[in-house]
Design a protein around this motif. Structure first.
Motif, PDB file in Angstrom:
ATOM      1  N   ASN A  90     -37.765  58.644  12.348  1.00 46.76           N
ATOM      2  CA  ASN A  90     -37.078  59.257  11.215  1.00 46.76           C
ATOM      3  C   ASN A  90     -37.902  60.328  10.492  1.00 46.76           C
ATOM      4  O   ASN A  90     -37.379  61.398  10.159  1.00 46.76           O
ATOM      5  N   PRO A  91     -39.209  60.121  10.202  1.00 40.20           N
ATOM      6  CA  PRO A  91     -39.937  61.143   9.441  1.00 40.20           C
ATOM      7  C   PRO A  91     -40.012  62.506  10.113  1.00 40.20           C
ATOM      8  O   PRO A  91     -40.240  63.512   9.434  1.00 40.20           O
ATOM      9  N   SER A  92     -39.834  62.559  11.424  1.00 45.14           N
ATOM     10  CA  SER A  92     -39.910  63.850  12.109  1.00 45.14           C
ATOM     11  C   SER A  92     -38.830  64.809  11.623  1.00 45.14           C
ATOM     12  O   SER A  92     -39.023  66.036  11.619  1.00 45.14           O
ATOM     13  N   THR A  93     -37.687  64.270  11.194  1.00 45.75           N
ATOM     14  CA  THR A  93     -36.583  65.112  10.734  1.00 45.75           C
ATOM     15  C   THR A  93     -36.971  65.913   9.502  1.00 45.75           C
ATOM     16  O   THR A  93     -36.401  66.983   9.237  1.00 45.75           O
ATOM     17  N   PHE A  94     -37.949  65.427   8.757  1.00 50.70           N
ATOM     18  CA  PHE A  94     -38.348  66.075   7.514  1.00 50.70           C
ATOM     19  C   PHE A  94     -39.449  67.111   7.725  1.00 50.70           C
ATOM     20  O   PHE A  94     -39.970  67.655   6.754  1.00 50.70           O
ATOM     21  N   SER A  95     -39.796  67.378   8.962  1.00 49.67           N
ATOM     22  CA  SER A  95     -40.787  68.396   9.291  1.00 49.67           C
ATOM     23  C   SER A  95     -40.142  69.421  10.214  1.00 49.67           C
ATOM     24  O   SER A  95     -39.866  69.127  11.381  1.00 49.67           O
ATOM     25  N   TYR A  96     -39.895  70.617   9.707  1.00 48.27           N
ATOM     26  CA  TYR A  96     -39.218  71.608  10.536  1.00 48.27           C
ATOM     27  C   TYR A  96     -40.051  71.972  11.760  1.00 48.27           C
ATOM     28  O   TYR A  96     -39.523  72.196  12.856  1.00 48.27           O
ATOM     29  N   SER A  97     -41.403  72.017  11.600  1.00 54.50           N
ATOM     30  CA  SER A  97     -42.248  72.430  12.716  1.00 54.50           C
ATOM     31  C   SER A  97     -42.319  71.354  13.791  1.00 54.50           C
ATOM     32  O   SER A  97     -42.321  71.652  14.994  1.00 54.50           O
ATOM     33  N   HIS A  98     -42.369  70.097  13.382  1.00 58.79           N
ATOM     34  CA  HIS A  98     -42.348  68.982  14.335  1.00 58.79           C
ATOM     35  C   HIS A  98     -41.060  69.026  15.150  1.00 58.79           C
ATOM     36  O   HIS A  98     -41.074  68.963  16.389  1.00 58.79           O
ATOM     37  N   THR A  99     -39.936  69.164  14.442  1.00 59.92           N
ATOM     38  CA  THR A  99     -38.636  69.182  15.113  1.00 59.92           C
ATOM     39  C   THR A  99     -38.525  70.359  16.075  1.00 59.92           C
ATOM     40  O   THR A  99     -38.080  70.209  17.226  1.00 59.92           O
ATOM     41  N   LEU A 100     -38.916  71.545  15.623  1.00 57.95           N
ATOM     42  CA  LEU A 100     -38.799  72.733  16.465  1.00 57.95           C
ATOM     43  C   LEU A 100     -39.653  72.625  17.720  1.00 57.95           C
ATOM     44  O   LEU A 100     -39.195  72.938  18.824  1.00 57.95           O
ATOM     45  N   TRP A 101     -40.903  72.182  17.564  1.00 57.47           N
ATOM     46  CA  TRP A 101     -41.787  72.158  18.726  1.00 57.47           C
ATOM     47  C   TRP A 101     -41.425  71.040  19.699  1.00 57.47           C
ATOM     48  O   TRP A 101     -41.574  71.204  20.906  1.00 57.47           O
ATOM     49  N   LEU A 102     -40.916  69.941  19.178  1.00 56.21           N
ATOM     50  CA  LEU A 102     -40.458  68.895  20.085  1.00 56.21           C
ATOM     51  C   LEU A 102     -39.247  69.375  20.880  1.00 56.21           C
ATOM     52  O   LEU A 102     -39.149  69.148  22.095  1.00 56.21           O
ATOM     53  N   LEU A 103     -38.333  70.077  20.207  1.00 54.19           N
ATOM     54  CA  LEU A 103     -37.184  70.650  20.909  1.00 54.19           C
ATOM     55  C   LEU A 103     -37.644  71.659  21.948  1.00 54.19           C
ATOM     56  O   LEU A 103     -37.175  71.655  23.096  1.00 54.19           O
ATOM     57  N   GLY A 104     -38.574  72.532  21.559  1.00 53.20           N
ATOM     58  CA  GLY A 104     -39.072  73.521  22.515  1.00 53.20           C
ATOM     59  C   GLY A 104     -39.727  72.890  23.714  1.00 53.20           C
ATOM     60  O   GLY A 104     -39.546  73.340  24.854  1.00 53.20           O
ATOM     61  N   PHE A 105     -40.496  71.823  23.484  1.00 50.84           N
ATOM     62  CA  PHE A 105     -41.150  71.124  24.584  1.00 50.84           C
ATOM     63  C   PHE A 105     -40.114  70.423  25.467  1.00 50.84           C
ATOM     64  O   PHE A 105     -40.189  70.475  26.701  1.00 50.84           O
ATOM     65  N   GLN A 106     -39.140  69.785  24.838  1.00 47.86           N
ATOM     66  CA  GLN A 106     -38.093  69.097  25.593  1.00 47.86           C
ATOM     67  C   GLN A 106     -37.357  70.058  26.526  1.00 47.86           C
ATOM     68  O   GLN A 106     -37.140  69.751  27.711  1.00 47.86           O
ATOM     69  N   LEU A 107     -36.996  71.227  26.010  1.00 49.26           N
ATOM     70  CA  LEU A 107     -36.236  72.179  26.819  1.00 49.26           C
ATOM     71  C   LEU A 107     -37.108  72.829  27.890  1.00 49.26           C
ATOM     72  O   LEU A 107     -36.690  72.974  29.043  1.00 49.26           O
ATOM     73  N   ALA A 108     -38.333  73.205  27.515  1.00 51.18           N
ATOM     74  CA  ALA A 108     -39.200  73.888  28.468  1.00 51.18           C
ATOM     75  C   ALA A 108     -39.682  72.958  29.573  1.00 51.18           C
ATOM     76  O   ALA A 108     -39.820  73.366  30.734  1.00 51.18           O
ATOM     77  N   ALA A 109     -39.947  71.693  29.220  1.00 47.18           N
ATOM     78  CA  ALA A 109     -40.443  70.736  30.211  1.00 47.18           C
ATOM     79  C   ALA A 109     -39.325  70.035  30.958  1.00 47.18           C
ATOM     80  O   ALA A 109     -39.585  69.320  31.934  1.00 47.18           O
ATOM     81  N   GLY A 110     -38.089  70.197  30.513  1.00 43.77           N
ATOM     82  CA  GLY A 110     -36.965  69.540  31.174  1.00 43.77           C
ATOM     83  C   GLY A 110     -36.971  68.035  31.011  1.00 43.77           C
ATOM     84  O   GLY A 110     -36.601  67.299  31.933  1.00 43.77           O
ATOM     85  N   LEU A 111     -37.360  67.548  29.818  1.00 48.74           N
ATOM     86  CA  LEU A 111     -37.419  66.101  29.597  1.00 48.74           C
ATOM     87  C   LEU A 111     -36.030  65.480  29.669  1.00 48.74           C
ATOM     88  O   LEU A 111     -35.084  65.982  29.072  1.00 48.74           O
ATOM     89  N   ARG A 112     -35.920  64.376  30.367  1.00 51.62           N
ATOM     90  CA  ARG A 112     -34.690  63.580  30.349  1.00 51.62           C
ATOM     91  C   ARG A 112     -34.838  62.351  29.464  1.00 51.62           C
ATOM     92  O   ARG A 112     -33.890  61.950  28.798  1.00 51.62           O
ATOM     93  N   HIS A 113     -36.011  61.737  29.490  1.00 54.38           N
ATOM     94  CA  HIS A 113     -36.225  60.530  28.693  1.00 54.38           C
ATOM     95  C   HIS A 113     -36.597  60.913  27.267  1.00 54.38           C
ATOM     96  O   HIS A 113     -37.768  60.996  26.915  1.00 54.38           O
ATOM     97  N   VAL A 114     -35.598  61.155  26.415  1.00 47.12           N
ATOM     98  CA  VAL A 114     -35.848  61.445  25.008  1.00 47.12           C
ATOM     99  C   VAL A 114     -35.050  60.439  24.184  1.00 47.12           C
ATOM    100  O   VAL A 114     -33.853  60.229  24.420  1.00 47.12           O
ATOM    101  N   TYR A 115     -35.734  59.821  23.226  1.00 44.79           N
ATOM    102  CA  TYR A 115     -35.141  58.775  22.393  1.00 44.79           C
ATOM    103  C   TYR A 115     -35.513  59.041  20.946  1.00 44.79           C
ATOM    104  O   TYR A 115     -36.527  59.670  20.658  1.00 44.79           O
ATOM    105  N   SER A 116     -34.685  58.535  20.040  1.00 47.17           N
ATOM    106  CA  SER A 116     -34.977  58.759  18.626  1.00 47.17           C
ATOM    107  C   SER A 116     -34.474  57.584  17.808  1.00 47.17           C
ATOM    108  O   SER A 116     -33.738  56.716  18.293  1.00 47.17           O
ATOM    109  N   ALA A 117     -34.845  57.599  16.522  1.00 46.25           N
ATOM    110  CA  ALA A 117     -34.335  56.597  15.587  1.00 46.25           C
ATOM    111  C   ALA A 117     -32.842  56.783  15.331  1.00 46.25           C
ATOM    112  O   ALA A 117     -32.214  55.920  14.725  1.00 46.25           O
TER     113      ALA A 117
END
Length: 731
Positions: A107-134
């Motif tokens: 949950n706390p990641s939602t309150f950090s724009y940079s955390h959210t953006l870079w995780l999204l960028g990594f997910q898309l660039a690396a082609g992650l399938r196993h992504v889970y969240s609160a």
């Protein structure tokens, strides 16, 4: 050194209340409410004020840690940790492919724009399938309901609190939670303001919560909201109370919805919900007759067996009564960044774009149900989860059957955690990497302006430099990505969204030549191209990062949100709200109550506590002192079990058993037991562990058949249980 006072804002929960930090010798020594904040106006809750204790906690992880042979940890340098993680990752990916790599974010990641953006960028660039969240233990059903209704996952209506005459609130306790999926500082004042101007607030909940005590309370049996909402719709349709003009203008599928709810008469639903038919009819009539009404549901409605259906029916009530996209009704905020518009165009993240390997669940915004994470680790075959990163999360305490997940984590080939503490999840990690607190990073509330009844924005610089060797999550993600040859948010047009980023780059002086993408650059681009943006000088008075910096206490962007915007919100081709998607009609057709099992006659629900926020605030002395983890029982249910106030009791479900102190209260409907979540700590946080308590989610099932199908929501509310006294001999 002279003390300095720094305006900032709280990033624990969604009101984002203004704070003033007092800094001495580059350490935060005090936090207090910001009287100059235009919305919170000198209010902050105990958690925000107590964050000084988290900031200065001696139990914080401030240096990279590596697991050693005896099960403990040793301090290592960042270069050693990152190089070793990179080498192990490359070996795993080389043997098993990128489908073996996963991430869980809390949950706390939602309150950090940079955390959210870079995780999204990594997910898309690396082609992650196993992504889970609160989100699958919290809110994903709300997003799926929006996708079905509006064709847009992130278009979520919120109650127009300052203009409504009638608020129907289901499964929410904002006097304690301060509001969720609605960003409204001083929400208690806004709620009491409704009644002060002659309006009405009705709270539907199995417990007479702190919010319900202030207003009208309708007690309902746990996990029966779908029946109650369907009954309200049935009455409105049967008595011709619907707003026919609004339905003609806004909606499709009205006849099909009318037919689907026709069987849910108040007489049929009363034995299920426990709500008298006359009460249901009166509530439906009052809602339909109100000049301006809003319907709002939150966590209590999100964690049952029919979570997506419930979220859908909440909005359907707003549509049918003519209160969607109307002043005083359920309204759509304007996002700071055009997230919904961009996502609709680029389809970076959506719904049911891929399916989980275990359980065949649809993804929601690129994530799968966290409930199945343990099985994804332990189930053999191609695509098995072998390397897992967690950031700002403690899923062992938030998912059903945390013991299963705890055991599964030990089977990973690599487990890396980015966090503030050694907690219940990462105590078995291979590496724990220290993250900054929200006071040690810059921020802007990108996701939350779209959920604000009063449009608002604020930018905060870091209040202090990171303590120890803590780093921002985006920096850590970037460093890990580089070690496996991935570059989040590369400008190249071959990357996902790369053409859009390249177009934005060309708008910069000199075409952005030589610029490395950093969060502040993307934030400025998002602000300037968003609904309030200056469009790089084309819109006078528009927003930019420079403009926000000129308002350190924040900036109100409008007296109210705009209405009459539904045709711009809805992404379906006909621009109409769809009231009869096949998935919802099927749920309504199949909706049937589960007969009460005499072996488990009660139903358990969660409850919010004023000085608690999930699991991560339990190491602050001022929040944990003089508190106990206890179950609330109705005196009649306690008497049947031979339990007195203060006794130890055992709560047992078909899936597990816990022991906890019993506290008796008539605030509960009979047959209901309430236990707060997030307790039962083990790990390196000493006060949290010493506080005791138990993990209530050990009572919940992680079986595939018990995960809600449409959004993958965990079943955490309304689970059948029994309660019995624990004798002295058993203790």
């Amino acid at each position: 050194m002279t003390a300095r006072e720094v305006p900032t804002y709280c990033r624990i929960c969604e009101p984002l209340c203004g704070l003033i930090a007092t800094v001495e010798n580059d350490r935060v020594v005090r936090l207090r409410p910001d009287r100059q904040h235009p919305l919170s106006q000198g209010f902050a809750c105990p958690k925000g004020i107590a964050f000084t204790e988290v900031q200065n906690d001696p139990d914080r992880v401030l240096y990279p840690l590596r697991r050693i042979a005896n099960g403990g940890f040793e301090r290592v340098t960042w270069e050693v940790a990152l190089d070793e993680i990179g080498a192990r990752l490359r070996a795993i990916l080389g043997e098993h492919g990128r489908e073996s790599l996963g991430w869980y974010f809390g949950n706390p990641s939602t309150f950090s724009y940079s955390h959210t953006l870079w995780l999204l960028g990594f997910q898309l660039a690396a082609g992650l399938r196993h992504v889970y969240s609160a989100g699958s233990q919290d809110v994903n059903n709300r997003f799926v309901a929006s996708e079905l209704l509006y064709g847009s996952l992130t278009s979520v209506p919120v109650p127009d609190l300052d203009r409504t005459d009638f608020l129907l609130m289901i499964g929410a306790n904002p006097v304690v939670s301060h509001g969720s999926v609605v960003s409204a500082p001083r929400i208690r004042d806004r709620l009491t303001g409704i009644t002060k101007r002659g309006g009405r607030v009705v709270v539907v909940d199995p417990r007479r919560t702190e919010t319900a005590r202030l207003f009208d309370h309708v007690g309902v049996r746990p996990d029966t909201d779908a029946w109650l909402l369907a009954a309200l719709l049935q009455v409105i349709f049967a008595e011709r109370l619907e707003d026919a003009a609004a339905l003609r203008d806004q909606a499709a599928g009205v006849a099909e919805l009318r037919s689907a709810v026709a069987r849910f008469t108040p007489e049929l639903t009363a034995p299920v919900t426990g709500v008298d038919p006359d009460v249901v009819r009166a509530l439906a009539r009052d809602l339909a007759a109100a000049r301006r009404a809003a319907v709002y549901g939150r966590t209590g409605t999100c964690l049952g067996r029919h979570a997506t259906l419930v979220a859908f029916l909440i909005d359907a009530l707003a549509v049918v009564t003519g209160n969607l996209d109307r002043p005083g009704g359920s309204v759509f905020g304007r996002e700071l960044a055009a997230v919904s518009q961009l996502n609709a165009r680029l389809r970076l993240l959506g719904y049911d774009q891929k399916r989980s390997r275990v359980g065949d669940f649809p993804d929601v915004l690129g994530t799968f149900p966290a409930t199945i994470m343990a099985k994804e680790i332990t189930t053999p075959g191609p695509g098995r989860l072998r390397a897992l990163f967690t950031s700002a999360g403690n899923p062992v305490l938030s998912v059903p059957n945390g013991d299963e997940l705890s055991a599964a984590l030990r089977q990973l080939d690599l487990f890396v955690s980015i966090d503030l503490y050694l907690n219940d999840t990462n105590r078995t990690a291979d590496y724990v990497l220290p993250a900054t607190t929200f006071l040690e990073r810059d921020d802007a509330p990108l996701p939350f302006t779209g959920l604000a009844p009063i449009p608002y924005a604020q930018y905060t610089e870091p209040v202090v430099r990171p303590y120890g060797e803590a780093r921002q999550e985006w920096e850590i993600i970037d460093a890990i990505a580089s070690r496996i040859g991935v570059q989040p948010f590369a400008f190249g047009p071959a990357r996902p969204g790369g053409r859009a980023l390249s177009a934005l780059r060309r708008r910069l002086p000199g075409g952005g030549a030589g610029l490395r993408v950093r969060p502040r650059l993307l934030l400025d681009l998002a602000l300037r191209t968003g609904p309030y943006g200056d469009l790089f000088g084309l819109r006078r008075g528009g927003l930019s990062l420079a403009e926000l910096r000129r308002h350190p206490h924040g900036l109100v962007l409008g007296e109210h949100v705009r209405t009459g915007v539904l045709r711009h919100v809805v992404r379906h081709r006909d621009r109409r709200v769809r009231l009869a998607p096949p998935q919802i009609l099927a749920e309504l057709h199949a909706l049937a109550d589960t007969p009460t099992d005499p072996g488990y006659p009660l139903r358990i629900i969660g409850m919010r506590e004023l000085k608690s926020h999930n699991s991560w605030m339990h190491n602050a002395e001022s929040l944990i002192a003089r508190r106990e983890h206890a179950a609330r029982l109705h005196p009649k249910d306690a008497a049947l079990a031979g339990i007195a106030d203060g006794d130890r009791c055992r709560i047992t479900s078909a899936h597990g058993s816990i022991e906890v102190t019993a506290r008796l209260t008539e605030d509960l409907t009979e047959g209901t037991i309430a236990v707060p979540h997030g307790w039962g700590h083990r790990g390196g946080w000493r006060r949290a562990t010493a506080a005791g308590g138990v993990n209530v989610n050990l009572l919940m099932s992680s079986e595939i058949t018990d995960v809600e199908r449409l959004a993958g929501m965990a079943h955490l509310n309304g689970v059948p249980v029994r309660v019995e006294a624990v004798t002295t001999e058993q203790i």
